[in-house]
Design a protein around this motif. Structure first.
Motif, PDB file in Angstrom:
ATOM      1  N   CYS A  27      52.221 -31.699  -7.899  1.00  0.00           N
ATOM      2  CA  CYS A  27      53.073 -32.875  -7.851  1.00  0.00           C
ATOM      3  C   CYS A  27      54.431 -32.503  -7.264  1.00  0.00           C
ATOM      4  O   CYS A  27      54.780 -31.327  -7.170  1.00  0.00           O
ATOM      5  CB  CYS A  27      53.248 -33.467  -9.240  1.00  0.00           C
ATOM      6  N   THR A  28      55.172 -33.538  -6.933  1.00  0.00           N
ATOM      7  CA  THR A  28      56.518 -33.301  -6.416  1.00  0.00           C
ATOM      8  C   THR A  28      57.481 -33.097  -7.586  1.00  0.00           C
ATOM      9  O   THR A  28      57.160 -33.414  -8.741  1.00  0.00           O
ATOM     10  CB  THR A  28      57.008 -34.498  -5.583  1.00  0.00           C
ATOM     11  N   LYS A  29      58.656 -32.619  -7.263  1.00  0.00           N
ATOM     12  CA  LYS A  29      59.703 -32.435  -8.271  1.00  0.00           C
ATOM     13  C   LYS A  29      60.056 -33.781  -8.920  1.00  0.00           C
ATOM     14  O   LYS A  29      60.236 -33.868 -10.134  1.00  0.00           O
ATOM     15  CB  LYS A  29      60.931 -31.818  -7.603  1.00  0.00           C
ATOM     16  N   GLU A  30      60.123 -34.822  -8.105  1.00  0.00           N
ATOM     17  CA  GLU A  30      60.492 -36.153  -8.598  1.00  0.00           C
ATOM     18  C   GLU A  30      59.418 -36.720  -9.542  1.00  0.00           C
ATOM     19  O   GLU A  30      59.735 -37.336 -10.558  1.00  0.00           O
ATOM     20  CB  GLU A  30      60.727 -37.125  -7.418  1.00  0.00           C
ATOM     21  N   GLU A  31      58.152 -36.515  -9.184  1.00  0.00           N
ATOM     22  CA  GLU A  31      57.061 -37.003 -10.046  1.00  0.00           C
ATOM     23  C   GLU A  31      57.083 -36.294 -11.397  1.00  0.00           C
ATOM     24  O   GLU A  31      56.936 -36.928 -12.449  1.00  0.00           O
ATOM     25  CB  GLU A  31      55.713 -36.796  -9.348  1.00  0.00           C
ATOM     26  N   ALA A  32      57.281 -34.995 -11.361  1.00  0.00           N
ATOM     27  CA  ALA A  32      57.359 -34.221 -12.604  1.00  0.00           C
ATOM     28  C   ALA A  32      58.571 -34.639 -13.423  1.00  0.00           C
ATOM     29  O   ALA A  32      58.491 -34.797 -14.642  1.00  0.00           O
ATOM     30  CB  ALA A  32      57.415 -32.729 -12.287  1.00  0.00           C
ATOM     31  N   ARG A  33      59.711 -34.830 -12.754  1.00  0.00           N
ATOM     32  CA  ARG A  33      60.950 -35.211 -13.437  1.00  0.00           C
ATOM     33  C   ARG A  33      60.807 -36.554 -14.125  1.00  0.00           C
ATOM     34  O   ARG A  33      61.296 -36.758 -15.231  1.00  0.00           O
ATOM     35  CB  ARG A  33      62.108 -35.213 -12.428  1.00  0.00           C
ATOM     36  N   TYR A  34      60.131 -37.511 -13.471  1.00  0.00           N
ATOM     37  CA  TYR A  34      59.955 -38.832 -14.070  1.00  0.00           C
ATOM     38  C   TYR A  34      59.192 -38.720 -15.390  1.00  0.00           C
ATOM     39  O   TYR A  34      59.604 -39.283 -16.404  1.00  0.00           O
ATOM     40  CB  TYR A  34      59.215 -39.788 -13.122  1.00  0.00           C
ATOM     41  N   VAL A  35      58.077 -37.999 -15.374  1.00  0.00           N
ATOM     42  CA  VAL A  35      57.282 -37.845 -16.597  1.00  0.00           C
ATOM     43  C   VAL A  35      58.101 -37.109 -17.656  1.00  0.00           C
ATOM     44  O   VAL A  35      58.109 -37.488 -18.828  1.00  0.00           O
ATOM     45  CB  VAL A  35      55.941 -37.133 -16.308  1.00  0.00           C
ATOM     46  N   TRP A  36      58.813 -36.060 -17.239  1.00  0.00           N
ATOM     47  CA  TRP A  36      59.620 -35.269 -18.167  1.00  0.00           C
ATOM     48  C   TRP A  36      60.696 -36.140 -18.824  1.00  0.00           C
ATOM     49  O   TRP A  36      60.875 -36.121 -20.035  1.00  0.00           O
ATOM     50  CB  TRP A  36      60.276 -34.100 -17.419  1.00  0.00           C
ATOM     51  N   ASP A  37      61.405 -36.923 -18.004  1.00  0.00           N
ATOM     52  CA  ASP A  37      62.541 -37.693 -18.526  1.00  0.00           C
ATOM     53  C   ASP A  37      62.129 -38.984 -19.225  1.00  0.00           C
ATOM     54  O   ASP A  37      62.653 -39.310 -20.285  1.00  0.00           O
ATOM     55  CB  ASP A  37      63.513 -38.048 -17.391  1.00  0.00           C
ATOM     56  N   TYR A  38      61.204 -39.719 -18.661  1.00  0.00           N
ATOM     57  CA  TYR A  38      60.925 -41.060 -19.157  1.00  0.00           C
ATOM     58  C   TYR A  38      59.711 -41.140 -20.080  1.00  0.00           C
ATOM     59  O   TYR A  38      59.770 -41.799 -21.116  1.00  0.00           O
ATOM     60  CB  TYR A  38      60.801 -42.045 -17.992  1.00  0.00           C
ATOM     61  N   VAL A  39      58.638 -40.492 -19.709  1.00  0.00           N
ATOM     62  CA  VAL A  39      57.429 -40.576 -20.542  1.00  0.00           C
ATOM     63  C   VAL A  39      57.647 -39.797 -21.844  1.00  0.00           C
ATOM     64  O   VAL A  39      57.364 -40.307 -22.934  1.00  0.00           O
ATOM     65  CB  VAL A  39      56.181 -40.092 -19.781  1.00  0.00           C
TER      66      VAL A  39
END
Length: 179
Positions: A97-109
């Protein structure tokens, strides 16, 4: 439908008690049955082939194996979140995955999971599934990658470390007396 009912006279009863707790153990050595009734609840199991001496079998049981037969570990939110974070890190290292995709799951999910103070594995997977469009971007095989963490409750630990040991000591004394 006709049921056959047999009265069983081979059951032995034990009581482990202190000022707060009572635990009844019902042992049917002939049929490999252990039933437990206590002020915390009831549990039981029947072993198909416990060997020639069921009490000796019970004495030698690994408590983790025993508890897996009698009960179920409780969902551990903190351990599960740690596992989700490790999964995300692993997916990034493998370039799934991209950094942004990983960051979204990390921060929001993960934030959503923490927000609800989940006590149940089903509720956890419900949140994962409600965020599936983001989860699958991190790894399509998320179901194999995300590991739910479970642990024994404090009562289960107390049961294994104190009550079960007291019961086993009684069984040992009985076996020694038979020799």
């Amino acid at each position: 439908m006709t049921f056959k009912v047999n009265k069983i006279n081979t059951i032995e009863e034990y009581l482990v008690k202190d000022e707060y707790d009572y635990v009844y153990f019902f042992v049917d050595a002939q049929n490999g049955v252990l039933s437990i009734v206590s002020n915390y609840g009831s549990m039981g199991y029947r072993w198909e082939a416990p060997g020639n001496n069921f009490k000796k079998f019970l004495i030698e049981l690994n408590t983790d194996y025993l508890m897996n037969k009698l009960g179920k570990r409780a969902f551990n939110l903190d351990g599960t979140i740690k596992n989700v974070k490790n999964w995300i890190i692993s997916c990034r290292r493998e370039k799934n995955c991209t950094k942004e995709e990983a960051r979204y799951v990390w921060d929001y999910v993960i934030d959503e999971i923490q927000q609800y103070d989940i006590k149940d594995e089903g509720f956890f997977w419900g949140i994962i599934n409600s965020n599936l469009e983001y989860i699958v971007k991190v790894d399509e095989n998320y179901f194999e990658g995300i590991e739910v963490d479970c642990e024994w409750s404090d009562y289960d630990k107390y049961f294994m470390n104190h009550i079960w040991k007291a019961f086993v000591e009684q069984l040992k004394q009985e076996l020694e007396a038979e020799l």
